[in-house]
Design an enzyme around this catalytic site. Structure first.
Site, PDB file in Angstrom:
ATOM      1  N   SER A  15       5.257  -6.306   3.210  1.00  0.00           N
ATOM      2  CA  SER A  15       4.166  -7.280   3.166  1.00  0.00           C
ATOM      3  C   SER A  15       4.584  -8.421   2.249  1.00  0.00           C
ATOM      4  O   SER A  15       5.644  -8.990   2.450  1.00  0.00           O
ATOM      5  CB  SER A  15       2.869  -6.598   2.701  1.00  0.00           C
ATOM      6  OG  SER A  15       1.771  -7.488   2.800  1.00  0.00           O
ATOM      7  N   HIS A  42       3.254  -7.779   7.396  1.00  0.00           N
ATOM      8  CA  HIS A  42       1.934  -8.393   7.530  1.00  0.00           C
ATOM      9  C   HIS A  42       2.079  -9.900   7.716  1.00  0.00           C
ATOM     10  O   HIS A  42       2.800 -10.560   6.970  1.00  0.00           O
ATOM     11  CB  HIS A  42       1.086  -8.116   6.287  1.00  0.00           C
ATOM     12  CG  HIS A  42       0.754  -6.669   6.111  1.00  0.00           C
ATOM     13  ND1 HIS A  42       0.393  -6.127   4.902  1.00  0.00           N
ATOM     14  CD2 HIS A  42       0.730  -5.638   7.004  1.00  0.00           C
ATOM     15  CE1 HIS A  42       0.153  -4.840   5.048  1.00  0.00           C
ATOM     16  NE2 HIS A  42       0.361  -4.516   6.315  1.00  0.00           N
ATOM     17  N   ASP A 135      -1.073  -0.153   2.564  1.00  0.00           N
ATOM     18  CA  ASP A 135      -0.740   0.063   3.963  1.00  0.00           C
ATOM     19  C   ASP A 135       0.662   0.676   4.030  1.00  0.00           C
ATOM     20  O   ASP A 135       1.575   0.258   3.320  1.00  0.00           O
ATOM     21  CB  ASP A 135      -0.770  -1.257   4.738  1.00  0.00           C
ATOM     22  CG  ASP A 135      -0.610  -1.060   6.244  1.00  0.00           C
ATOM     23  OD1 ASP A 135      -0.907   0.050   6.724  1.00  0.00           O
ATOM     24  OD2 ASP A 135      -0.184  -2.008   6.925  1.00  0.00           O
TER      25      ASP A 135
END
Length: 329
Positions: A15, A42, A135
């Site tokens: 991310s 992401h 995540d």
């Protein structure tokens, strides 16, 4: 490396700060790399991901492409999840879906990791890199439970250490190391004999099917956990709580899923949005009352003016709440 190990595959999640880490990682892959590589990072829905694809192609001897639905994959290629779509793996091919967001993200890391664990079990090597929140933790747990290998970037090196720290704390990484050392570890892992295969737990299969939109209903989520008195911040539906070790997660029957920390962050966003709407409505009410007071009789004007002052009290309270860091953090 043993070229006969082409059935192994590598899944990577990143991310914030991920581009630099990914570029450093893929430079270590030789041209004859004997496994396919799948990456979820992401990104916002209004980006194409072309910048990252181009950067990885420039940094690596492997070919990096955007994943396509029902695309057959092969060793020596890097597949990047397209923006605003999940990338999943089934036997021998990729699925690209518009399923519900997980941890506020689409593409999300957990669905990729979980689908790989279901399809390939102990043949999966998962890597989690820099990023906010957690995540990838649940997906990495699925990989471990199915006999795969967990690699986490050293949090001391990560630009944003939350994601690797969460994996280390909740899953227990097989390897925790700087990105520059991962290439050698992957070389070694890809040349080893596979450990004994493990049966895939039923809860992981159910969640993988939900991500594919094959299964998404009340019986499915009821099999995963217990209903709780919270609502899904994305669709307003009821949530079910799932416990994986120390990790608390929540899922609604339409497919949205959250870890507890992401759910809290999303609730905070919704609270702030609601407060701003309430502030606007009270200010509009006050402005209307002030306008009305100018056109009314003296007695009526006095009553309306008092109501306008009362509105100011509520306005001040809401402004104080918006300024209070302990409420919105």
């Amino acid at each position: 490396m043993n070229k006969n190990r082409s059935s192994m595959l590598i899944v990577i999640g990143a991310s914030a700060g991920g581009m630099a880490a990914l570029k450093k990682l893929v430079t270590q892959f030789p041209q004859d790399f004997p496994a396919p590589v799948f990456i979820v990072t992401h990104m916002s829905a209004d980006t194409t991901g072309d910048v990252l694809v181009n950067a990885l192609n420039e940094s690596s001897q492997l070919t990096c492409v955007h994943a396509q639905d029902k695309q057959a994959f092969k060793s020596g290629n890097i597949y990047l999840a397209p923006s605003d779509q999940h990338m999943l793996i089934v036997k021998g091919k990729i699925l690209v879906t518009k399923g519900a967001r997980e941890n506020r993200s689409r593409p999300a890391i957990d669905p990729l990791f979980r689908s790989a664990a279901v399809a390939y079990g102990n043949r999966v090597i998962g890597i989690i890199l820099t990023g906010y929140l957690d995540d990838g933790t649940s997906g990495m747990m699925a990989i471990k439970r199915c006999g795969g290998v967990c690699i986490a970037q050293d949090p001391e090196e990560a630009s944003y250490p939350d994601m690797p720290q969460s994996v280390i704390a909740n899953v227990g990484a097989d390897y925790c190391l700087p990105v520059a050392e991962m290439g050698a570890v992957l070389s070694d892992l890809l040349s080893r004999e596979l450990p004994e295969n493990k049966p895939v737990p039923e809860d992981i299969i159910i969640e993988a099917k939900i991500a594919q939109r094959v299964l998404s209903d009340l019986p499915a989520v009821e099999a995963l956990g217990d209903q709780v008195p919270y609502n899904c911040p994305d669709c307003g539906g009821v949530l079910w709580q799932m416990t994986e070790g120390k990790l608390l997660r929540y899922r609604c029957h339409t497919g949205h899923a959250f870890t507890s920390s992401v759910l809290l962050a999303q609730q905070t966003v919704k609270i702030e949005e609601t407060l701003w709407v309430a502030l606007r409505m009270f200010e509009e009410r006050q402005n209307l009352l002030v306008t009305m007071s100018k056109n009314e009789s003296k007695q009526s004007s006095s009553s309306i003016s008092q109501r306008a002052k009362d509105s100011q009290v509520h306005i001040d309270r809401i402004r104080a709440m918006l300024k209070a860091t302990d409420i919105l953090t």
